[in-house]
Scaffold this active site. Structure first.
Site, PDB file in Angstrom:
ATOM      1  N   SER A 184      58.141  73.651  24.599  1.00 46.12           N
ATOM      2  CA  SER A 184      58.735  74.964  25.282  1.00 46.12           C
ATOM      3  C   SER A 184      59.616  75.791  24.342  1.00 46.12           C
ATOM      4  O   SER A 184      59.549  77.196  24.401  1.00 46.12           O
ATOM      5  CB  SER A 184      59.343  74.649  26.492  1.00 46.12           C
ATOM      6  N   HIS A 213      53.067  74.869  28.803  1.00 43.71           N
ATOM      7  CA  HIS A 213      52.778  76.253  27.610  1.00 43.71           C
ATOM      8  C   HIS A 213      51.629  76.090  27.224  1.00 43.71           C
ATOM      9  O   HIS A 213      51.281  77.136  26.359  1.00 43.71           O
ATOM     10  CB  HIS A 213      54.100  76.221  26.829  1.00 43.71           C
ATOM     11  N   LYS A 272      54.224  80.089  34.707  1.00 42.39           N
ATOM     12  CA  LYS A 272      53.938  80.646  33.685  1.00 42.39           C
ATOM     13  C   LYS A 272      52.808  81.630  33.533  1.00 42.39           C
ATOM     14  O   LYS A 272      52.782  82.621  34.003  1.00 42.39           O
ATOM     15  CB  LYS A 272      54.343  79.651  32.512  1.00 42.39           C
TER      16      LYS A 272
HETATM   17  C1  LIG Z   1      57.599  72.313  29.153  1.00 43.87           C
HETATM   18  C2  LIG Z   1      58.080  72.604  30.621  1.00 43.87           C
HETATM   19  N1  LIG Z   1      57.887  71.838  31.415  1.00 43.87           N
HETATM   20  C3  LIG Z   1      58.222  71.792  32.758  1.00 43.87           C
HETATM   21  C4  LIG Z   1      58.742  73.071  33.135  1.00 43.87           C
HETATM   22  C5  LIG Z   1      59.252  73.469  34.520  1.00 43.87           C
HETATM   23  O1  LIG Z   1      58.400  74.262  35.263  1.00 43.87           O
HETATM   24  P1  LIG Z   1      58.955  75.208  36.345  1.00 43.87           P
HETATM   25  O2  LIG Z   1      59.404  76.401  35.765  1.00 43.87           O
HETATM   26  O3  LIG Z   1      57.849  75.438  37.236  1.00 43.87           O
HETATM   27  O4  LIG Z   1      60.035  74.193  37.085  1.00 43.87           O
HETATM   28  C6  LIG Z   1      58.907  74.217  32.136  1.00 43.87           C
HETATM   29  C7  LIG Z   1      59.654  75.367  32.619  1.00 43.87           C
HETATM   30  O5  LIG Z   1      60.810  75.962  32.261  1.00 43.87           O
HETATM   31  C8  LIG Z   1      58.705  73.693  30.775  1.00 43.87           C
HETATM   32  O6  LIG Z   1      59.016  74.730  29.841  1.00 43.87           O
END
Ligand SMILES: Cc1ncc(COP(=O)(O)O)c(C=O)c1O
Length: 391
Positions: free
Chosen positions: A181, A209, A240
């Protein structure tokens, strides 16, 4: 009473680590309004520009007319409405998995699933750069934790050897991200799959992502490499590329049944609004359409265009992976200064600082969307060169 916080806040400011909310007065999109100013937005993970797309808006509006707004209760009580069931079927079909379960966010999916997958007789092995939600879920599980340096297969292998020896009857869960991320690079998935098979481990892959960006119909990195059936738990977010909100896990029917029965973040939380489930289902339908594939190709054109425009020193802009391009700066104050300079030129690019990354590893995080025009990309490339002193 407030004095201790004032002290702590002062300390954050002194180290350029204080963060504050930035109010956006418009819909998400390639341009947003921040404090009355129109800025070109390179900050969002809305990679396909679906968050404000009419397809999703109309789906959500029609669903609100039919189902109202709130789900009224948790999923296991009476909160499972037809849109939730339809979304889970659509997710499983799209991801070519036997079954899927939805959570109120990707964060909830991670902190819900990991404690259901492993407990104190088990071991969870994580990549050092795993997202906070995965770390929190792993900690909550009570399992023994091991961390391997980012994408370091040798160290992962030695952790696996150790775990098999010390916990012969335990479950070993490997946790990593398809596209990281913050650094934007990819996991070496083929090799990870080989290791997990050799050590009979369980692989949880966070594709937050990667979906919408990689693989046929945006099914992610595992799909791009033909490894979908090797992923024991595919975790993702609807927030996303899918332009809505929520999280999911795809996997075997037994796994999903187990999560329905054991994942506390699923069991003890109100079901997501049904209209969101309808909008997310529309997003999946879009990804599966020809128009969806065209949109994904446009995203890749924009990513390649920006990569070509960035300065030669590739180290400074991370390894190409997907739609996230980090501008690795290091010093927190310099990162803030560069972001301010970009804002002055009309671009919104966020800074990422501790605790999201290590101290002294601050960076700007540029995210590209299919909704950006070629001109917007060209002007950002030009501004980065000038502001970064690359001529
Ligand atoms: C790699 C990763 N996993 C999980 C999440 C969490 O997802 P959400 O924003 O739907 O809580 C994010 C988001 O920020 C992320 O970047």
């Amino acid at each position: 009473m407030s004095e201790p916080f004032q002290e702590q806040l002062r300390a954050l400011r002194a180290r350029s680590l204080h963060r504050k909310l930035r109010e956006i007065g418009s819909a998400q999109g390639p341009e947003v309004q921040i404090v009355g100013r129109q800025l070109i937005n390179f900050s969002s993970d809305d990679y396909l520009g679906l968050a404000a797309d009419p397809i999703l808006r109309q789906a959500a509006i029609a669903a609100i007319e039919e189902f109202g707004v709130g789900a009224g209760s948790s999923r296991l009580i009476s909160g499972t409405q037809s849109p939730h069931a339809a979304l889970e079927s659509a997710l499983a079909r799209w991801k070519r998995a036997p079954a899927a379960i939805c959570f109120s966010s990707g964060y909830a999916a991670a902190v819900g699933a990991l404690p259901a997958l492993a407990s104190k007789e088990d071991v969870i092995i994580l990549d050092k750069l795993c997202h906070a939600s995965l770390i929190d879920g792993a900690r909550l599980s009570g399992a023994t934790l091991r961390v391997f340096p980012h994408n370091h297969l040798g160290k992962l292998e030695s952790h696996l050897e150790w775990a098999r020896r010390e916990y012969p009857a335990g479950r070993i869960v490997i946790v990593t991200e398809a596209v990281f991320s913050i650094d934007g690079d990819r996991a070496p998935l083929r090799e990870l799959v080989e290791l997990k098979k050799r050590f009979q481990a369980f692989l949880l892959l966070d594709e937050a992502h990667a979906i919408g960006v990689l693989g046929p119909h945006g099914r992610g990195l595992a799909a791009e490499l033909g490894l979908e059936s090797e992923i024991d738990a595919a975790l993702g977010t609807l927030g996303k590329s899918l332009g809505t909100s929520g999280g999911y896990i795809c996997g075997s029917r037994d796994l999903i049944d187990w999560l329905i029965n054991r994942a506390r973040a699923f069991i003890f939380s109100t079901a997501p609004p049904p209209a969101l489930a309808v909008a997310a289902t529309a997003a999946i339908r879009f990804l599966l359409s020809e128009e969806g594939e065209t949109r994904r190709k446009t995203l890749w054109k924009r990513i390649v265009q920006l990569r070509k425009l960035l300065p030669e020193n590739k180290e400074e802009f991370g390894r190409p992976g997907a739609a996230i391009i980090p501008w690795l700066v290091g010093d927190e104050q310099r990162a803030l200064d560069l972001a301010r300079a970009l804002r002055t030129e009309g671009f919104f690019v966020p800074t990422i600082r501790y605790p999201t990354v290590a101290k002294g590893a601050a960076r700007l995080r540029i995210t590209v969307s299919a909704a950006h025009s070629a001109l917007q990309i060209a002007s950002l490339g030009d501004a980065v060169r000038r502001i970064g002193g690359h001529g």
